[in-house]
Design a protein around this motif. Structure first.
Motif, PDB file in Angstrom:
ATOM      1  N   TYR A  43       0.844  -1.195   0.000  1.00  0.00           N
ATOM      2  CA  TYR A  43       0.000   0.000   0.000  1.00  0.00           C
ATOM      3  C   TYR A  43       0.883   1.251   0.000  1.00  0.00           C
ATOM      4  O   TYR A  43       1.115   1.873   1.030  1.00  0.00           O
ATOM      5  N   GLY A  44       1.430   1.601  -1.142  1.00  0.00           N
ATOM      6  CA  GLY A  44       2.238   2.809  -1.222  1.00  0.00           C
ATOM      7  C   GLY A  44       3.684   2.584  -0.859  1.00  0.00           C
ATOM      8  O   GLY A  44       4.187   1.458  -0.795  1.00  0.00           O
ATOM      9  N   GLU A  45       4.365   3.663  -0.557  1.00  0.00           N
ATOM     10  CA  GLU A  45       5.807   3.678  -0.349  1.00  0.00           C
ATOM     11  C   GLU A  45       6.187   3.056   0.996  1.00  0.00           C
ATOM     12  O   GLU A  45       5.482   3.213   1.996  1.00  0.00           O
ATOM     13  N   LEU A  46       7.331   2.359   1.002  1.00  0.00           N
ATOM     14  CA  LEU A  46       7.861   1.796   2.236  1.00  0.00           C
ATOM     15  C   LEU A  46       8.766   2.812   2.930  1.00  0.00           C
ATOM     16  O   LEU A  46       9.279   3.736   2.292  1.00  0.00           O
ATOM     17  N   PRO A  47       9.007   2.665   4.248  1.00  0.00           N
ATOM     18  CA  PRO A  47       9.925   3.562   4.947  1.00  0.00           C
ATOM     19  C   PRO A  47      11.344   3.443   4.383  1.00  0.00           C
ATOM     20  O   PRO A  47      11.683   2.433   3.746  1.00  0.00           O
ATOM     21  N   PRO A  48      12.200   4.444   4.611  1.00  0.00           N
ATOM     22  CA  PRO A  48      13.587   4.365   4.141  1.00  0.00           C
ATOM     23  C   PRO A  48      14.288   3.093   4.606  1.00  0.00           C
ATOM     24  O   PRO A  48      15.020   2.467   3.849  1.00  0.00           O
ATOM     25  N   GLN A  49      14.062   2.710   5.866  1.00  0.00           N
ATOM     26  CA  GLN A  49      14.603   1.449   6.357  1.00  0.00           C
ATOM     27  C   GLN A  49      13.449   0.539   6.757  1.00  0.00           C
ATOM     28  O   GLN A  49      12.680   0.850   7.667  1.00  0.00           O
ATOM     29  N   LYS A  50      13.330  -0.566   6.054  1.00  0.00           N
ATOM     30  CA  LYS A  50      12.289  -1.540   6.364  1.00  0.00           C
ATOM     31  C   LYS A  50      12.791  -2.424   7.503  1.00  0.00           C
ATOM     32  O   LYS A  50      13.762  -3.161   7.353  1.00  0.00           O
ATOM     33  N   VAL A  51      12.151  -2.320   8.648  1.00  0.00           N
ATOM     34  CA  VAL A  51      12.571  -3.051   9.840  1.00  0.00           C
ATOM     35  C   VAL A  51      11.908  -4.421   9.869  1.00  0.00           C
ATOM     36  O   VAL A  51      10.706  -4.549   9.603  1.00  0.00           O
ATOM     37  N   ALA A  52      12.708  -5.431  10.158  1.00  0.00           N
ATOM     38  CA  ALA A  52      12.165  -6.796  10.231  1.00  0.00           C
ATOM     39  C   ALA A  52      11.109  -6.891  11.329  1.00  0.00           C
ATOM     40  O   ALA A  52      11.216  -6.260  12.377  1.00  0.00           O
ATOM     41  N   TYR A  53      10.092  -7.676  11.085  1.00  0.00           N
ATOM     42  CA  TYR A  53       9.041  -7.998  12.049  1.00  0.00           C
ATOM     43  C   TYR A  53       8.177  -6.797  12.425  1.00  0.00           C
ATOM     44  O   TYR A  53       7.584  -6.757  13.498  1.00  0.00           O
ATOM     45  N   THR A  54       8.095  -5.796  11.538  1.00  0.00           N
ATOM     46  CA  THR A  54       7.199  -4.677  11.801  1.00  0.00           C
ATOM     47  C   THR A  54       5.793  -5.196  12.091  1.00  0.00           C
ATOM     48  O   THR A  54       5.201  -5.889  11.273  1.00  0.00           O
ATOM     49  N   GLY A  55       5.271  -4.854  13.273  1.00  0.00           N
ATOM     50  CA  GLY A  55       3.914  -5.261  13.635  1.00  0.00           C
ATOM     51  C   GLY A  55       3.745  -6.738  13.914  1.00  0.00           C
ATOM     52  O   GLY A  55       2.629  -7.200  14.125  1.00  0.00           O
ATOM     53  N   ALA A  56       4.836  -7.492  13.942  1.00  0.00           N
ATOM     54  CA  ALA A  56       4.699  -8.938  14.167  1.00  0.00           C
ATOM     55  C   ALA A  56       5.667  -9.433  15.235  1.00  0.00           C
ATOM     56  O   ALA A  56       6.021 -10.600  15.251  1.00  0.00           O
ATOM     57  N   LYS A  57       6.086  -8.542  16.123  1.00  0.00           N
ATOM     58  CA  LYS A  57       6.957  -8.974  17.207  1.00  0.00           C
ATOM     59  C   LYS A  57       6.144  -9.644  18.306  1.00  0.00           C
ATOM     60  O   LYS A  57       4.984  -9.327  18.526  1.00  0.00           O
ATOM     61  N   ILE A  58       6.799 -10.555  18.993  1.00  0.00           N
ATOM     62  CA  ILE A  58       6.172 -11.235  20.113  1.00  0.00           C
ATOM     63  C   ILE A  58       6.052 -10.244  21.274  1.00  0.00           C
ATOM     64  O   ILE A  58       7.024  -9.592  21.653  1.00  0.00           O
ATOM     65  N   ALA A  59       4.872 -10.105  21.814  1.00  0.00           N
ATOM     66  CA  ALA A  59       4.651  -9.266  22.985  1.00  0.00           C
ATOM     67  C   ALA A  59       4.434 -10.168  24.189  1.00  0.00           C
ATOM     68  O   ALA A  59       4.279 -11.387  24.062  1.00  0.00           O
ATOM     69  N   PHE A  60       4.417  -9.546  25.385  1.00  0.00           N
ATOM     70  CA  PHE A  60       4.324 -10.336  26.614  1.00  0.00           C
ATOM     71  C   PHE A  60       3.113 -11.261  26.608  1.00  0.00           C
ATOM     72  O   PHE A  60       3.201 -12.412  26.999  1.00  0.00           O
ATOM     73  N   ASN A  61       1.979 -10.749  26.180  1.00  0.00           N
ATOM     74  CA  ASN A  61       0.757 -11.556  26.233  1.00  0.00           C
ATOM     75  C   ASN A  61       0.139 -11.770  24.859  1.00  0.00           C
ATOM     76  O   ASN A  61      -1.056 -12.038  24.750  1.00  0.00           O
ATOM     77  N   ARG A  62       0.954 -11.645  23.803  1.00  0.00           N
ATOM     78  CA  ARG A  62       0.423 -11.870  22.455  1.00  0.00           C
ATOM     79  C   ARG A  62       1.425 -12.637  21.612  1.00  0.00           C
ATOM     80  O   ARG A  62       2.605 -12.284  21.556  1.00  0.00           O
ATOM     81  N   VAL A  63       0.939 -13.679  20.984  1.00  0.00           N
ATOM     82  CA  VAL A  63       1.758 -14.459  20.056  1.00  0.00           C
ATOM     83  C   VAL A  63       1.275 -14.147  18.650  1.00  0.00           C
ATOM     84  O   VAL A  63       0.127 -14.430  18.313  1.00  0.00           O
ATOM     85  N   PRO A  64       2.105 -13.542  17.804  1.00  0.00           N
ATOM     86  CA  PRO A  64       1.661 -13.234  16.445  1.00  0.00           C
ATOM     87  C   PRO A  64       1.242 -14.497  15.696  1.00  0.00           C
ATOM     88  O   PRO A  64       1.797 -15.576  15.912  1.00  0.00           O
ATOM     89  N   ASP A  65       0.260 -14.342  14.829  1.00  0.00           N
ATOM     90  CA  ASP A  65      -0.127 -15.435  13.955  1.00  0.00           C
ATOM     91  C   ASP A  65       0.982 -15.658  12.927  1.00  0.00           C
ATOM     92  O   ASP A  65       1.663 -14.717  12.522  1.00  0.00           O
ATOM     93  N   ARG A  66       1.170 -16.894  12.513  1.00  0.00           N
ATOM     94  CA  ARG A  66       2.233 -17.176  11.529  1.00  0.00           C
ATOM     95  C   ARG A  66       2.080 -16.325  10.274  1.00  0.00           C
ATOM     96  O   ARG A  66       3.061 -15.888   9.699  1.00  0.00           O
TER      97      ARG A  66
END
Length: 411
Positions: free
Chosen positions: A383-406
């Protein structure tokens, strides 16, 4: 007469480091540290049992850990790998007993029924569970098991022997846990400790003797009563809770610390959040955007929106909101979608030909984009332009009480 318990809780040992030892057998038996990122000055988020035994702890800087333990091997956190092993563990345990709930990426609980509630049988199930993980997943992955009349005490029991197995029952309380500190008990927060001290409660024995009514008054809510009842060995049934929001945040890398780059990172976070809406079958009815800036602190804006899970609609609203934020020298951004409701609960637009709960044309297009990215790889369509540096796992990092879906690692 055999004692009875109702909950089995298990906690993986040094999980992130153990996963790397499972992936690389040469690391087994050696100190391993898992870093947040592959960059100078990175901090540890986990250390293996061998590293902990030498004094290395999580959140140490890599240089400090190296000074304490010159032989330590570092690996970078790989969230998709950790989630993959999470599901492998679940599959292995399900051959022994169904998992009732995953509380985090490395903590789980199971409900015991019928003859499983006999203490001797529950401990046997715990041993079978440990063996299933070792044999079906990896000999590098050990876990601690606790069985008790409720989840809280089962978690306390699991922590008594790491790795290993233990149990709790009202007949051995509070003697069996009298040596623990109050802060060792799950549910005793830093905020509640001063209140307990003011009430003259300074150890586990005194807390165990507290009446549920007094605990409710001291905590200021029903959680205090529930906590003490569980500490005394009762099985407490919690009402089902409904999630009302979801979102993502990210600390910006140096290359992304400009106003426009921060905007692109926030857009990317919003796209990830929107795909979660579609996957979970919910609409959002509010949008919150936040940017943390040097010198300005936290800037934010939010508002109510028509129920949607459409990325295009959300991005249009985002641009309007972002334009109102005087962002300068940003260091972090976040987005939050609130007012979640099931798609089937949407009454629909009286003047729209689309029936309630049915996707609009653009929502259907978004769903197709989700499928294509899952099939051919992340950002095959974006959806449009990406940031200058694309960071791995954007929005898909493991949080204390949330396991990202595969699937989140492919969006």
């Amino acid at each position: 007469m055999d004692l009875h318990v109702s909950t089995l809780f298990f906690d993986m040992t040094s999980y992130f480091a153990s996963v790397w030892q499972a992936e690389e057998p040469a690391l087994r038996g050696h100190p391993v540290g898992v870093l947040t990122t592959d960059a100078p000055g990175a901090a540890l988020i986990a250390a293996s049992r061998e590293a902990k035994a030498l004094g290395v702890t999580g959140m140490m800087r890599a240089a400090e850990a190296r000074k304490i333990c010159p032989s330590i091997q570092f690996r970078v956190a790989k969230h998709d790998l950790f989630v993959d092993y999470h599901h492998r563990i679940r599959d292995a345990v399900d051959t022994v007993i169904p998992i009732h709930r995953a509380h985090s990426v490395d903590e789980f609980s199971c409900l015991l029924t019928g003859s499983q509630q006999k203490l001797s049988r529950a401990l046997s199930i715990g041993a079978d569970l440990q063996n299933a993980i070792l044999e079906q997943v990896s000999p590098a992955l050990t876990c601690s098991v606790g069985v008790a009349p409720n989840k809280m005490l089962a978690k306390v029991a699991a922590a008594l022997r790491k790795p290993g197995m233990d149990w709790m029952h009202p007949s051995v309380l509070p003697q069996k846990i009298a040596h623990l500190r109050l802060k060792d008990l799950p549910g005793v927060s830093k905020g509640i400790l001063p209140r307990l001290a003011a009430a003259g409660i300074n150890d586990v024995t005194a807390l165990h003797a507290m009446s549920p009514k007094a605990a409710r008054h001291l905590w200021g809510n029903v959680e205090g009563e529930r906590f003490v009842r569980q500490l005394q060995g009762e099985h407490v049934v919690y009402p089902e809770t409904k999630r009302h929001s979801l979102g993502h945040g990210q600390n910006l890398t140096p290359q992304n610390r400009t106003q426009d780059a921060a905007r692109l990172v926030a857009r990317r976070l919003l796209v990830k959040a929107a795909s979660r809406l579609r996957r979970e079958g919910v609409y959002a009815r509010s949008l919150h955007i936040s940017a943390k800036c040097e010198g300005q602190g936290r800037l934010s804006i939010d508002g109510q929106i028509a129920p949607t899970q459409d990325s295009f609609t959300l991005l249009r609203i985002f641009e309007r909101y972002w334009a109102q934020l005087p962002v300068a020298r940003p260091i972090a951004v976040s987005v939050m979608l609130g007012g979640l409701q099931d798609t089937q609960d949407d009454p629909g637009d009286l003047f729209s030909p689309t029936r309630a709960g049915e996707p609009t044309g653009s929502e259907a297009l978004c769903a197709s984009i989700d499928k294509l990215n899952a099939l051919f790889g992340q950002d095959t369509i974006r959806y449009g332009e990406l940031p200058p540096q694309k960071v791995a796992y954007t929005g898909a990092k493991i949080a204390f009480n949330r396991v990202p879906d595969r699937s989140e690692f492919h969006e």
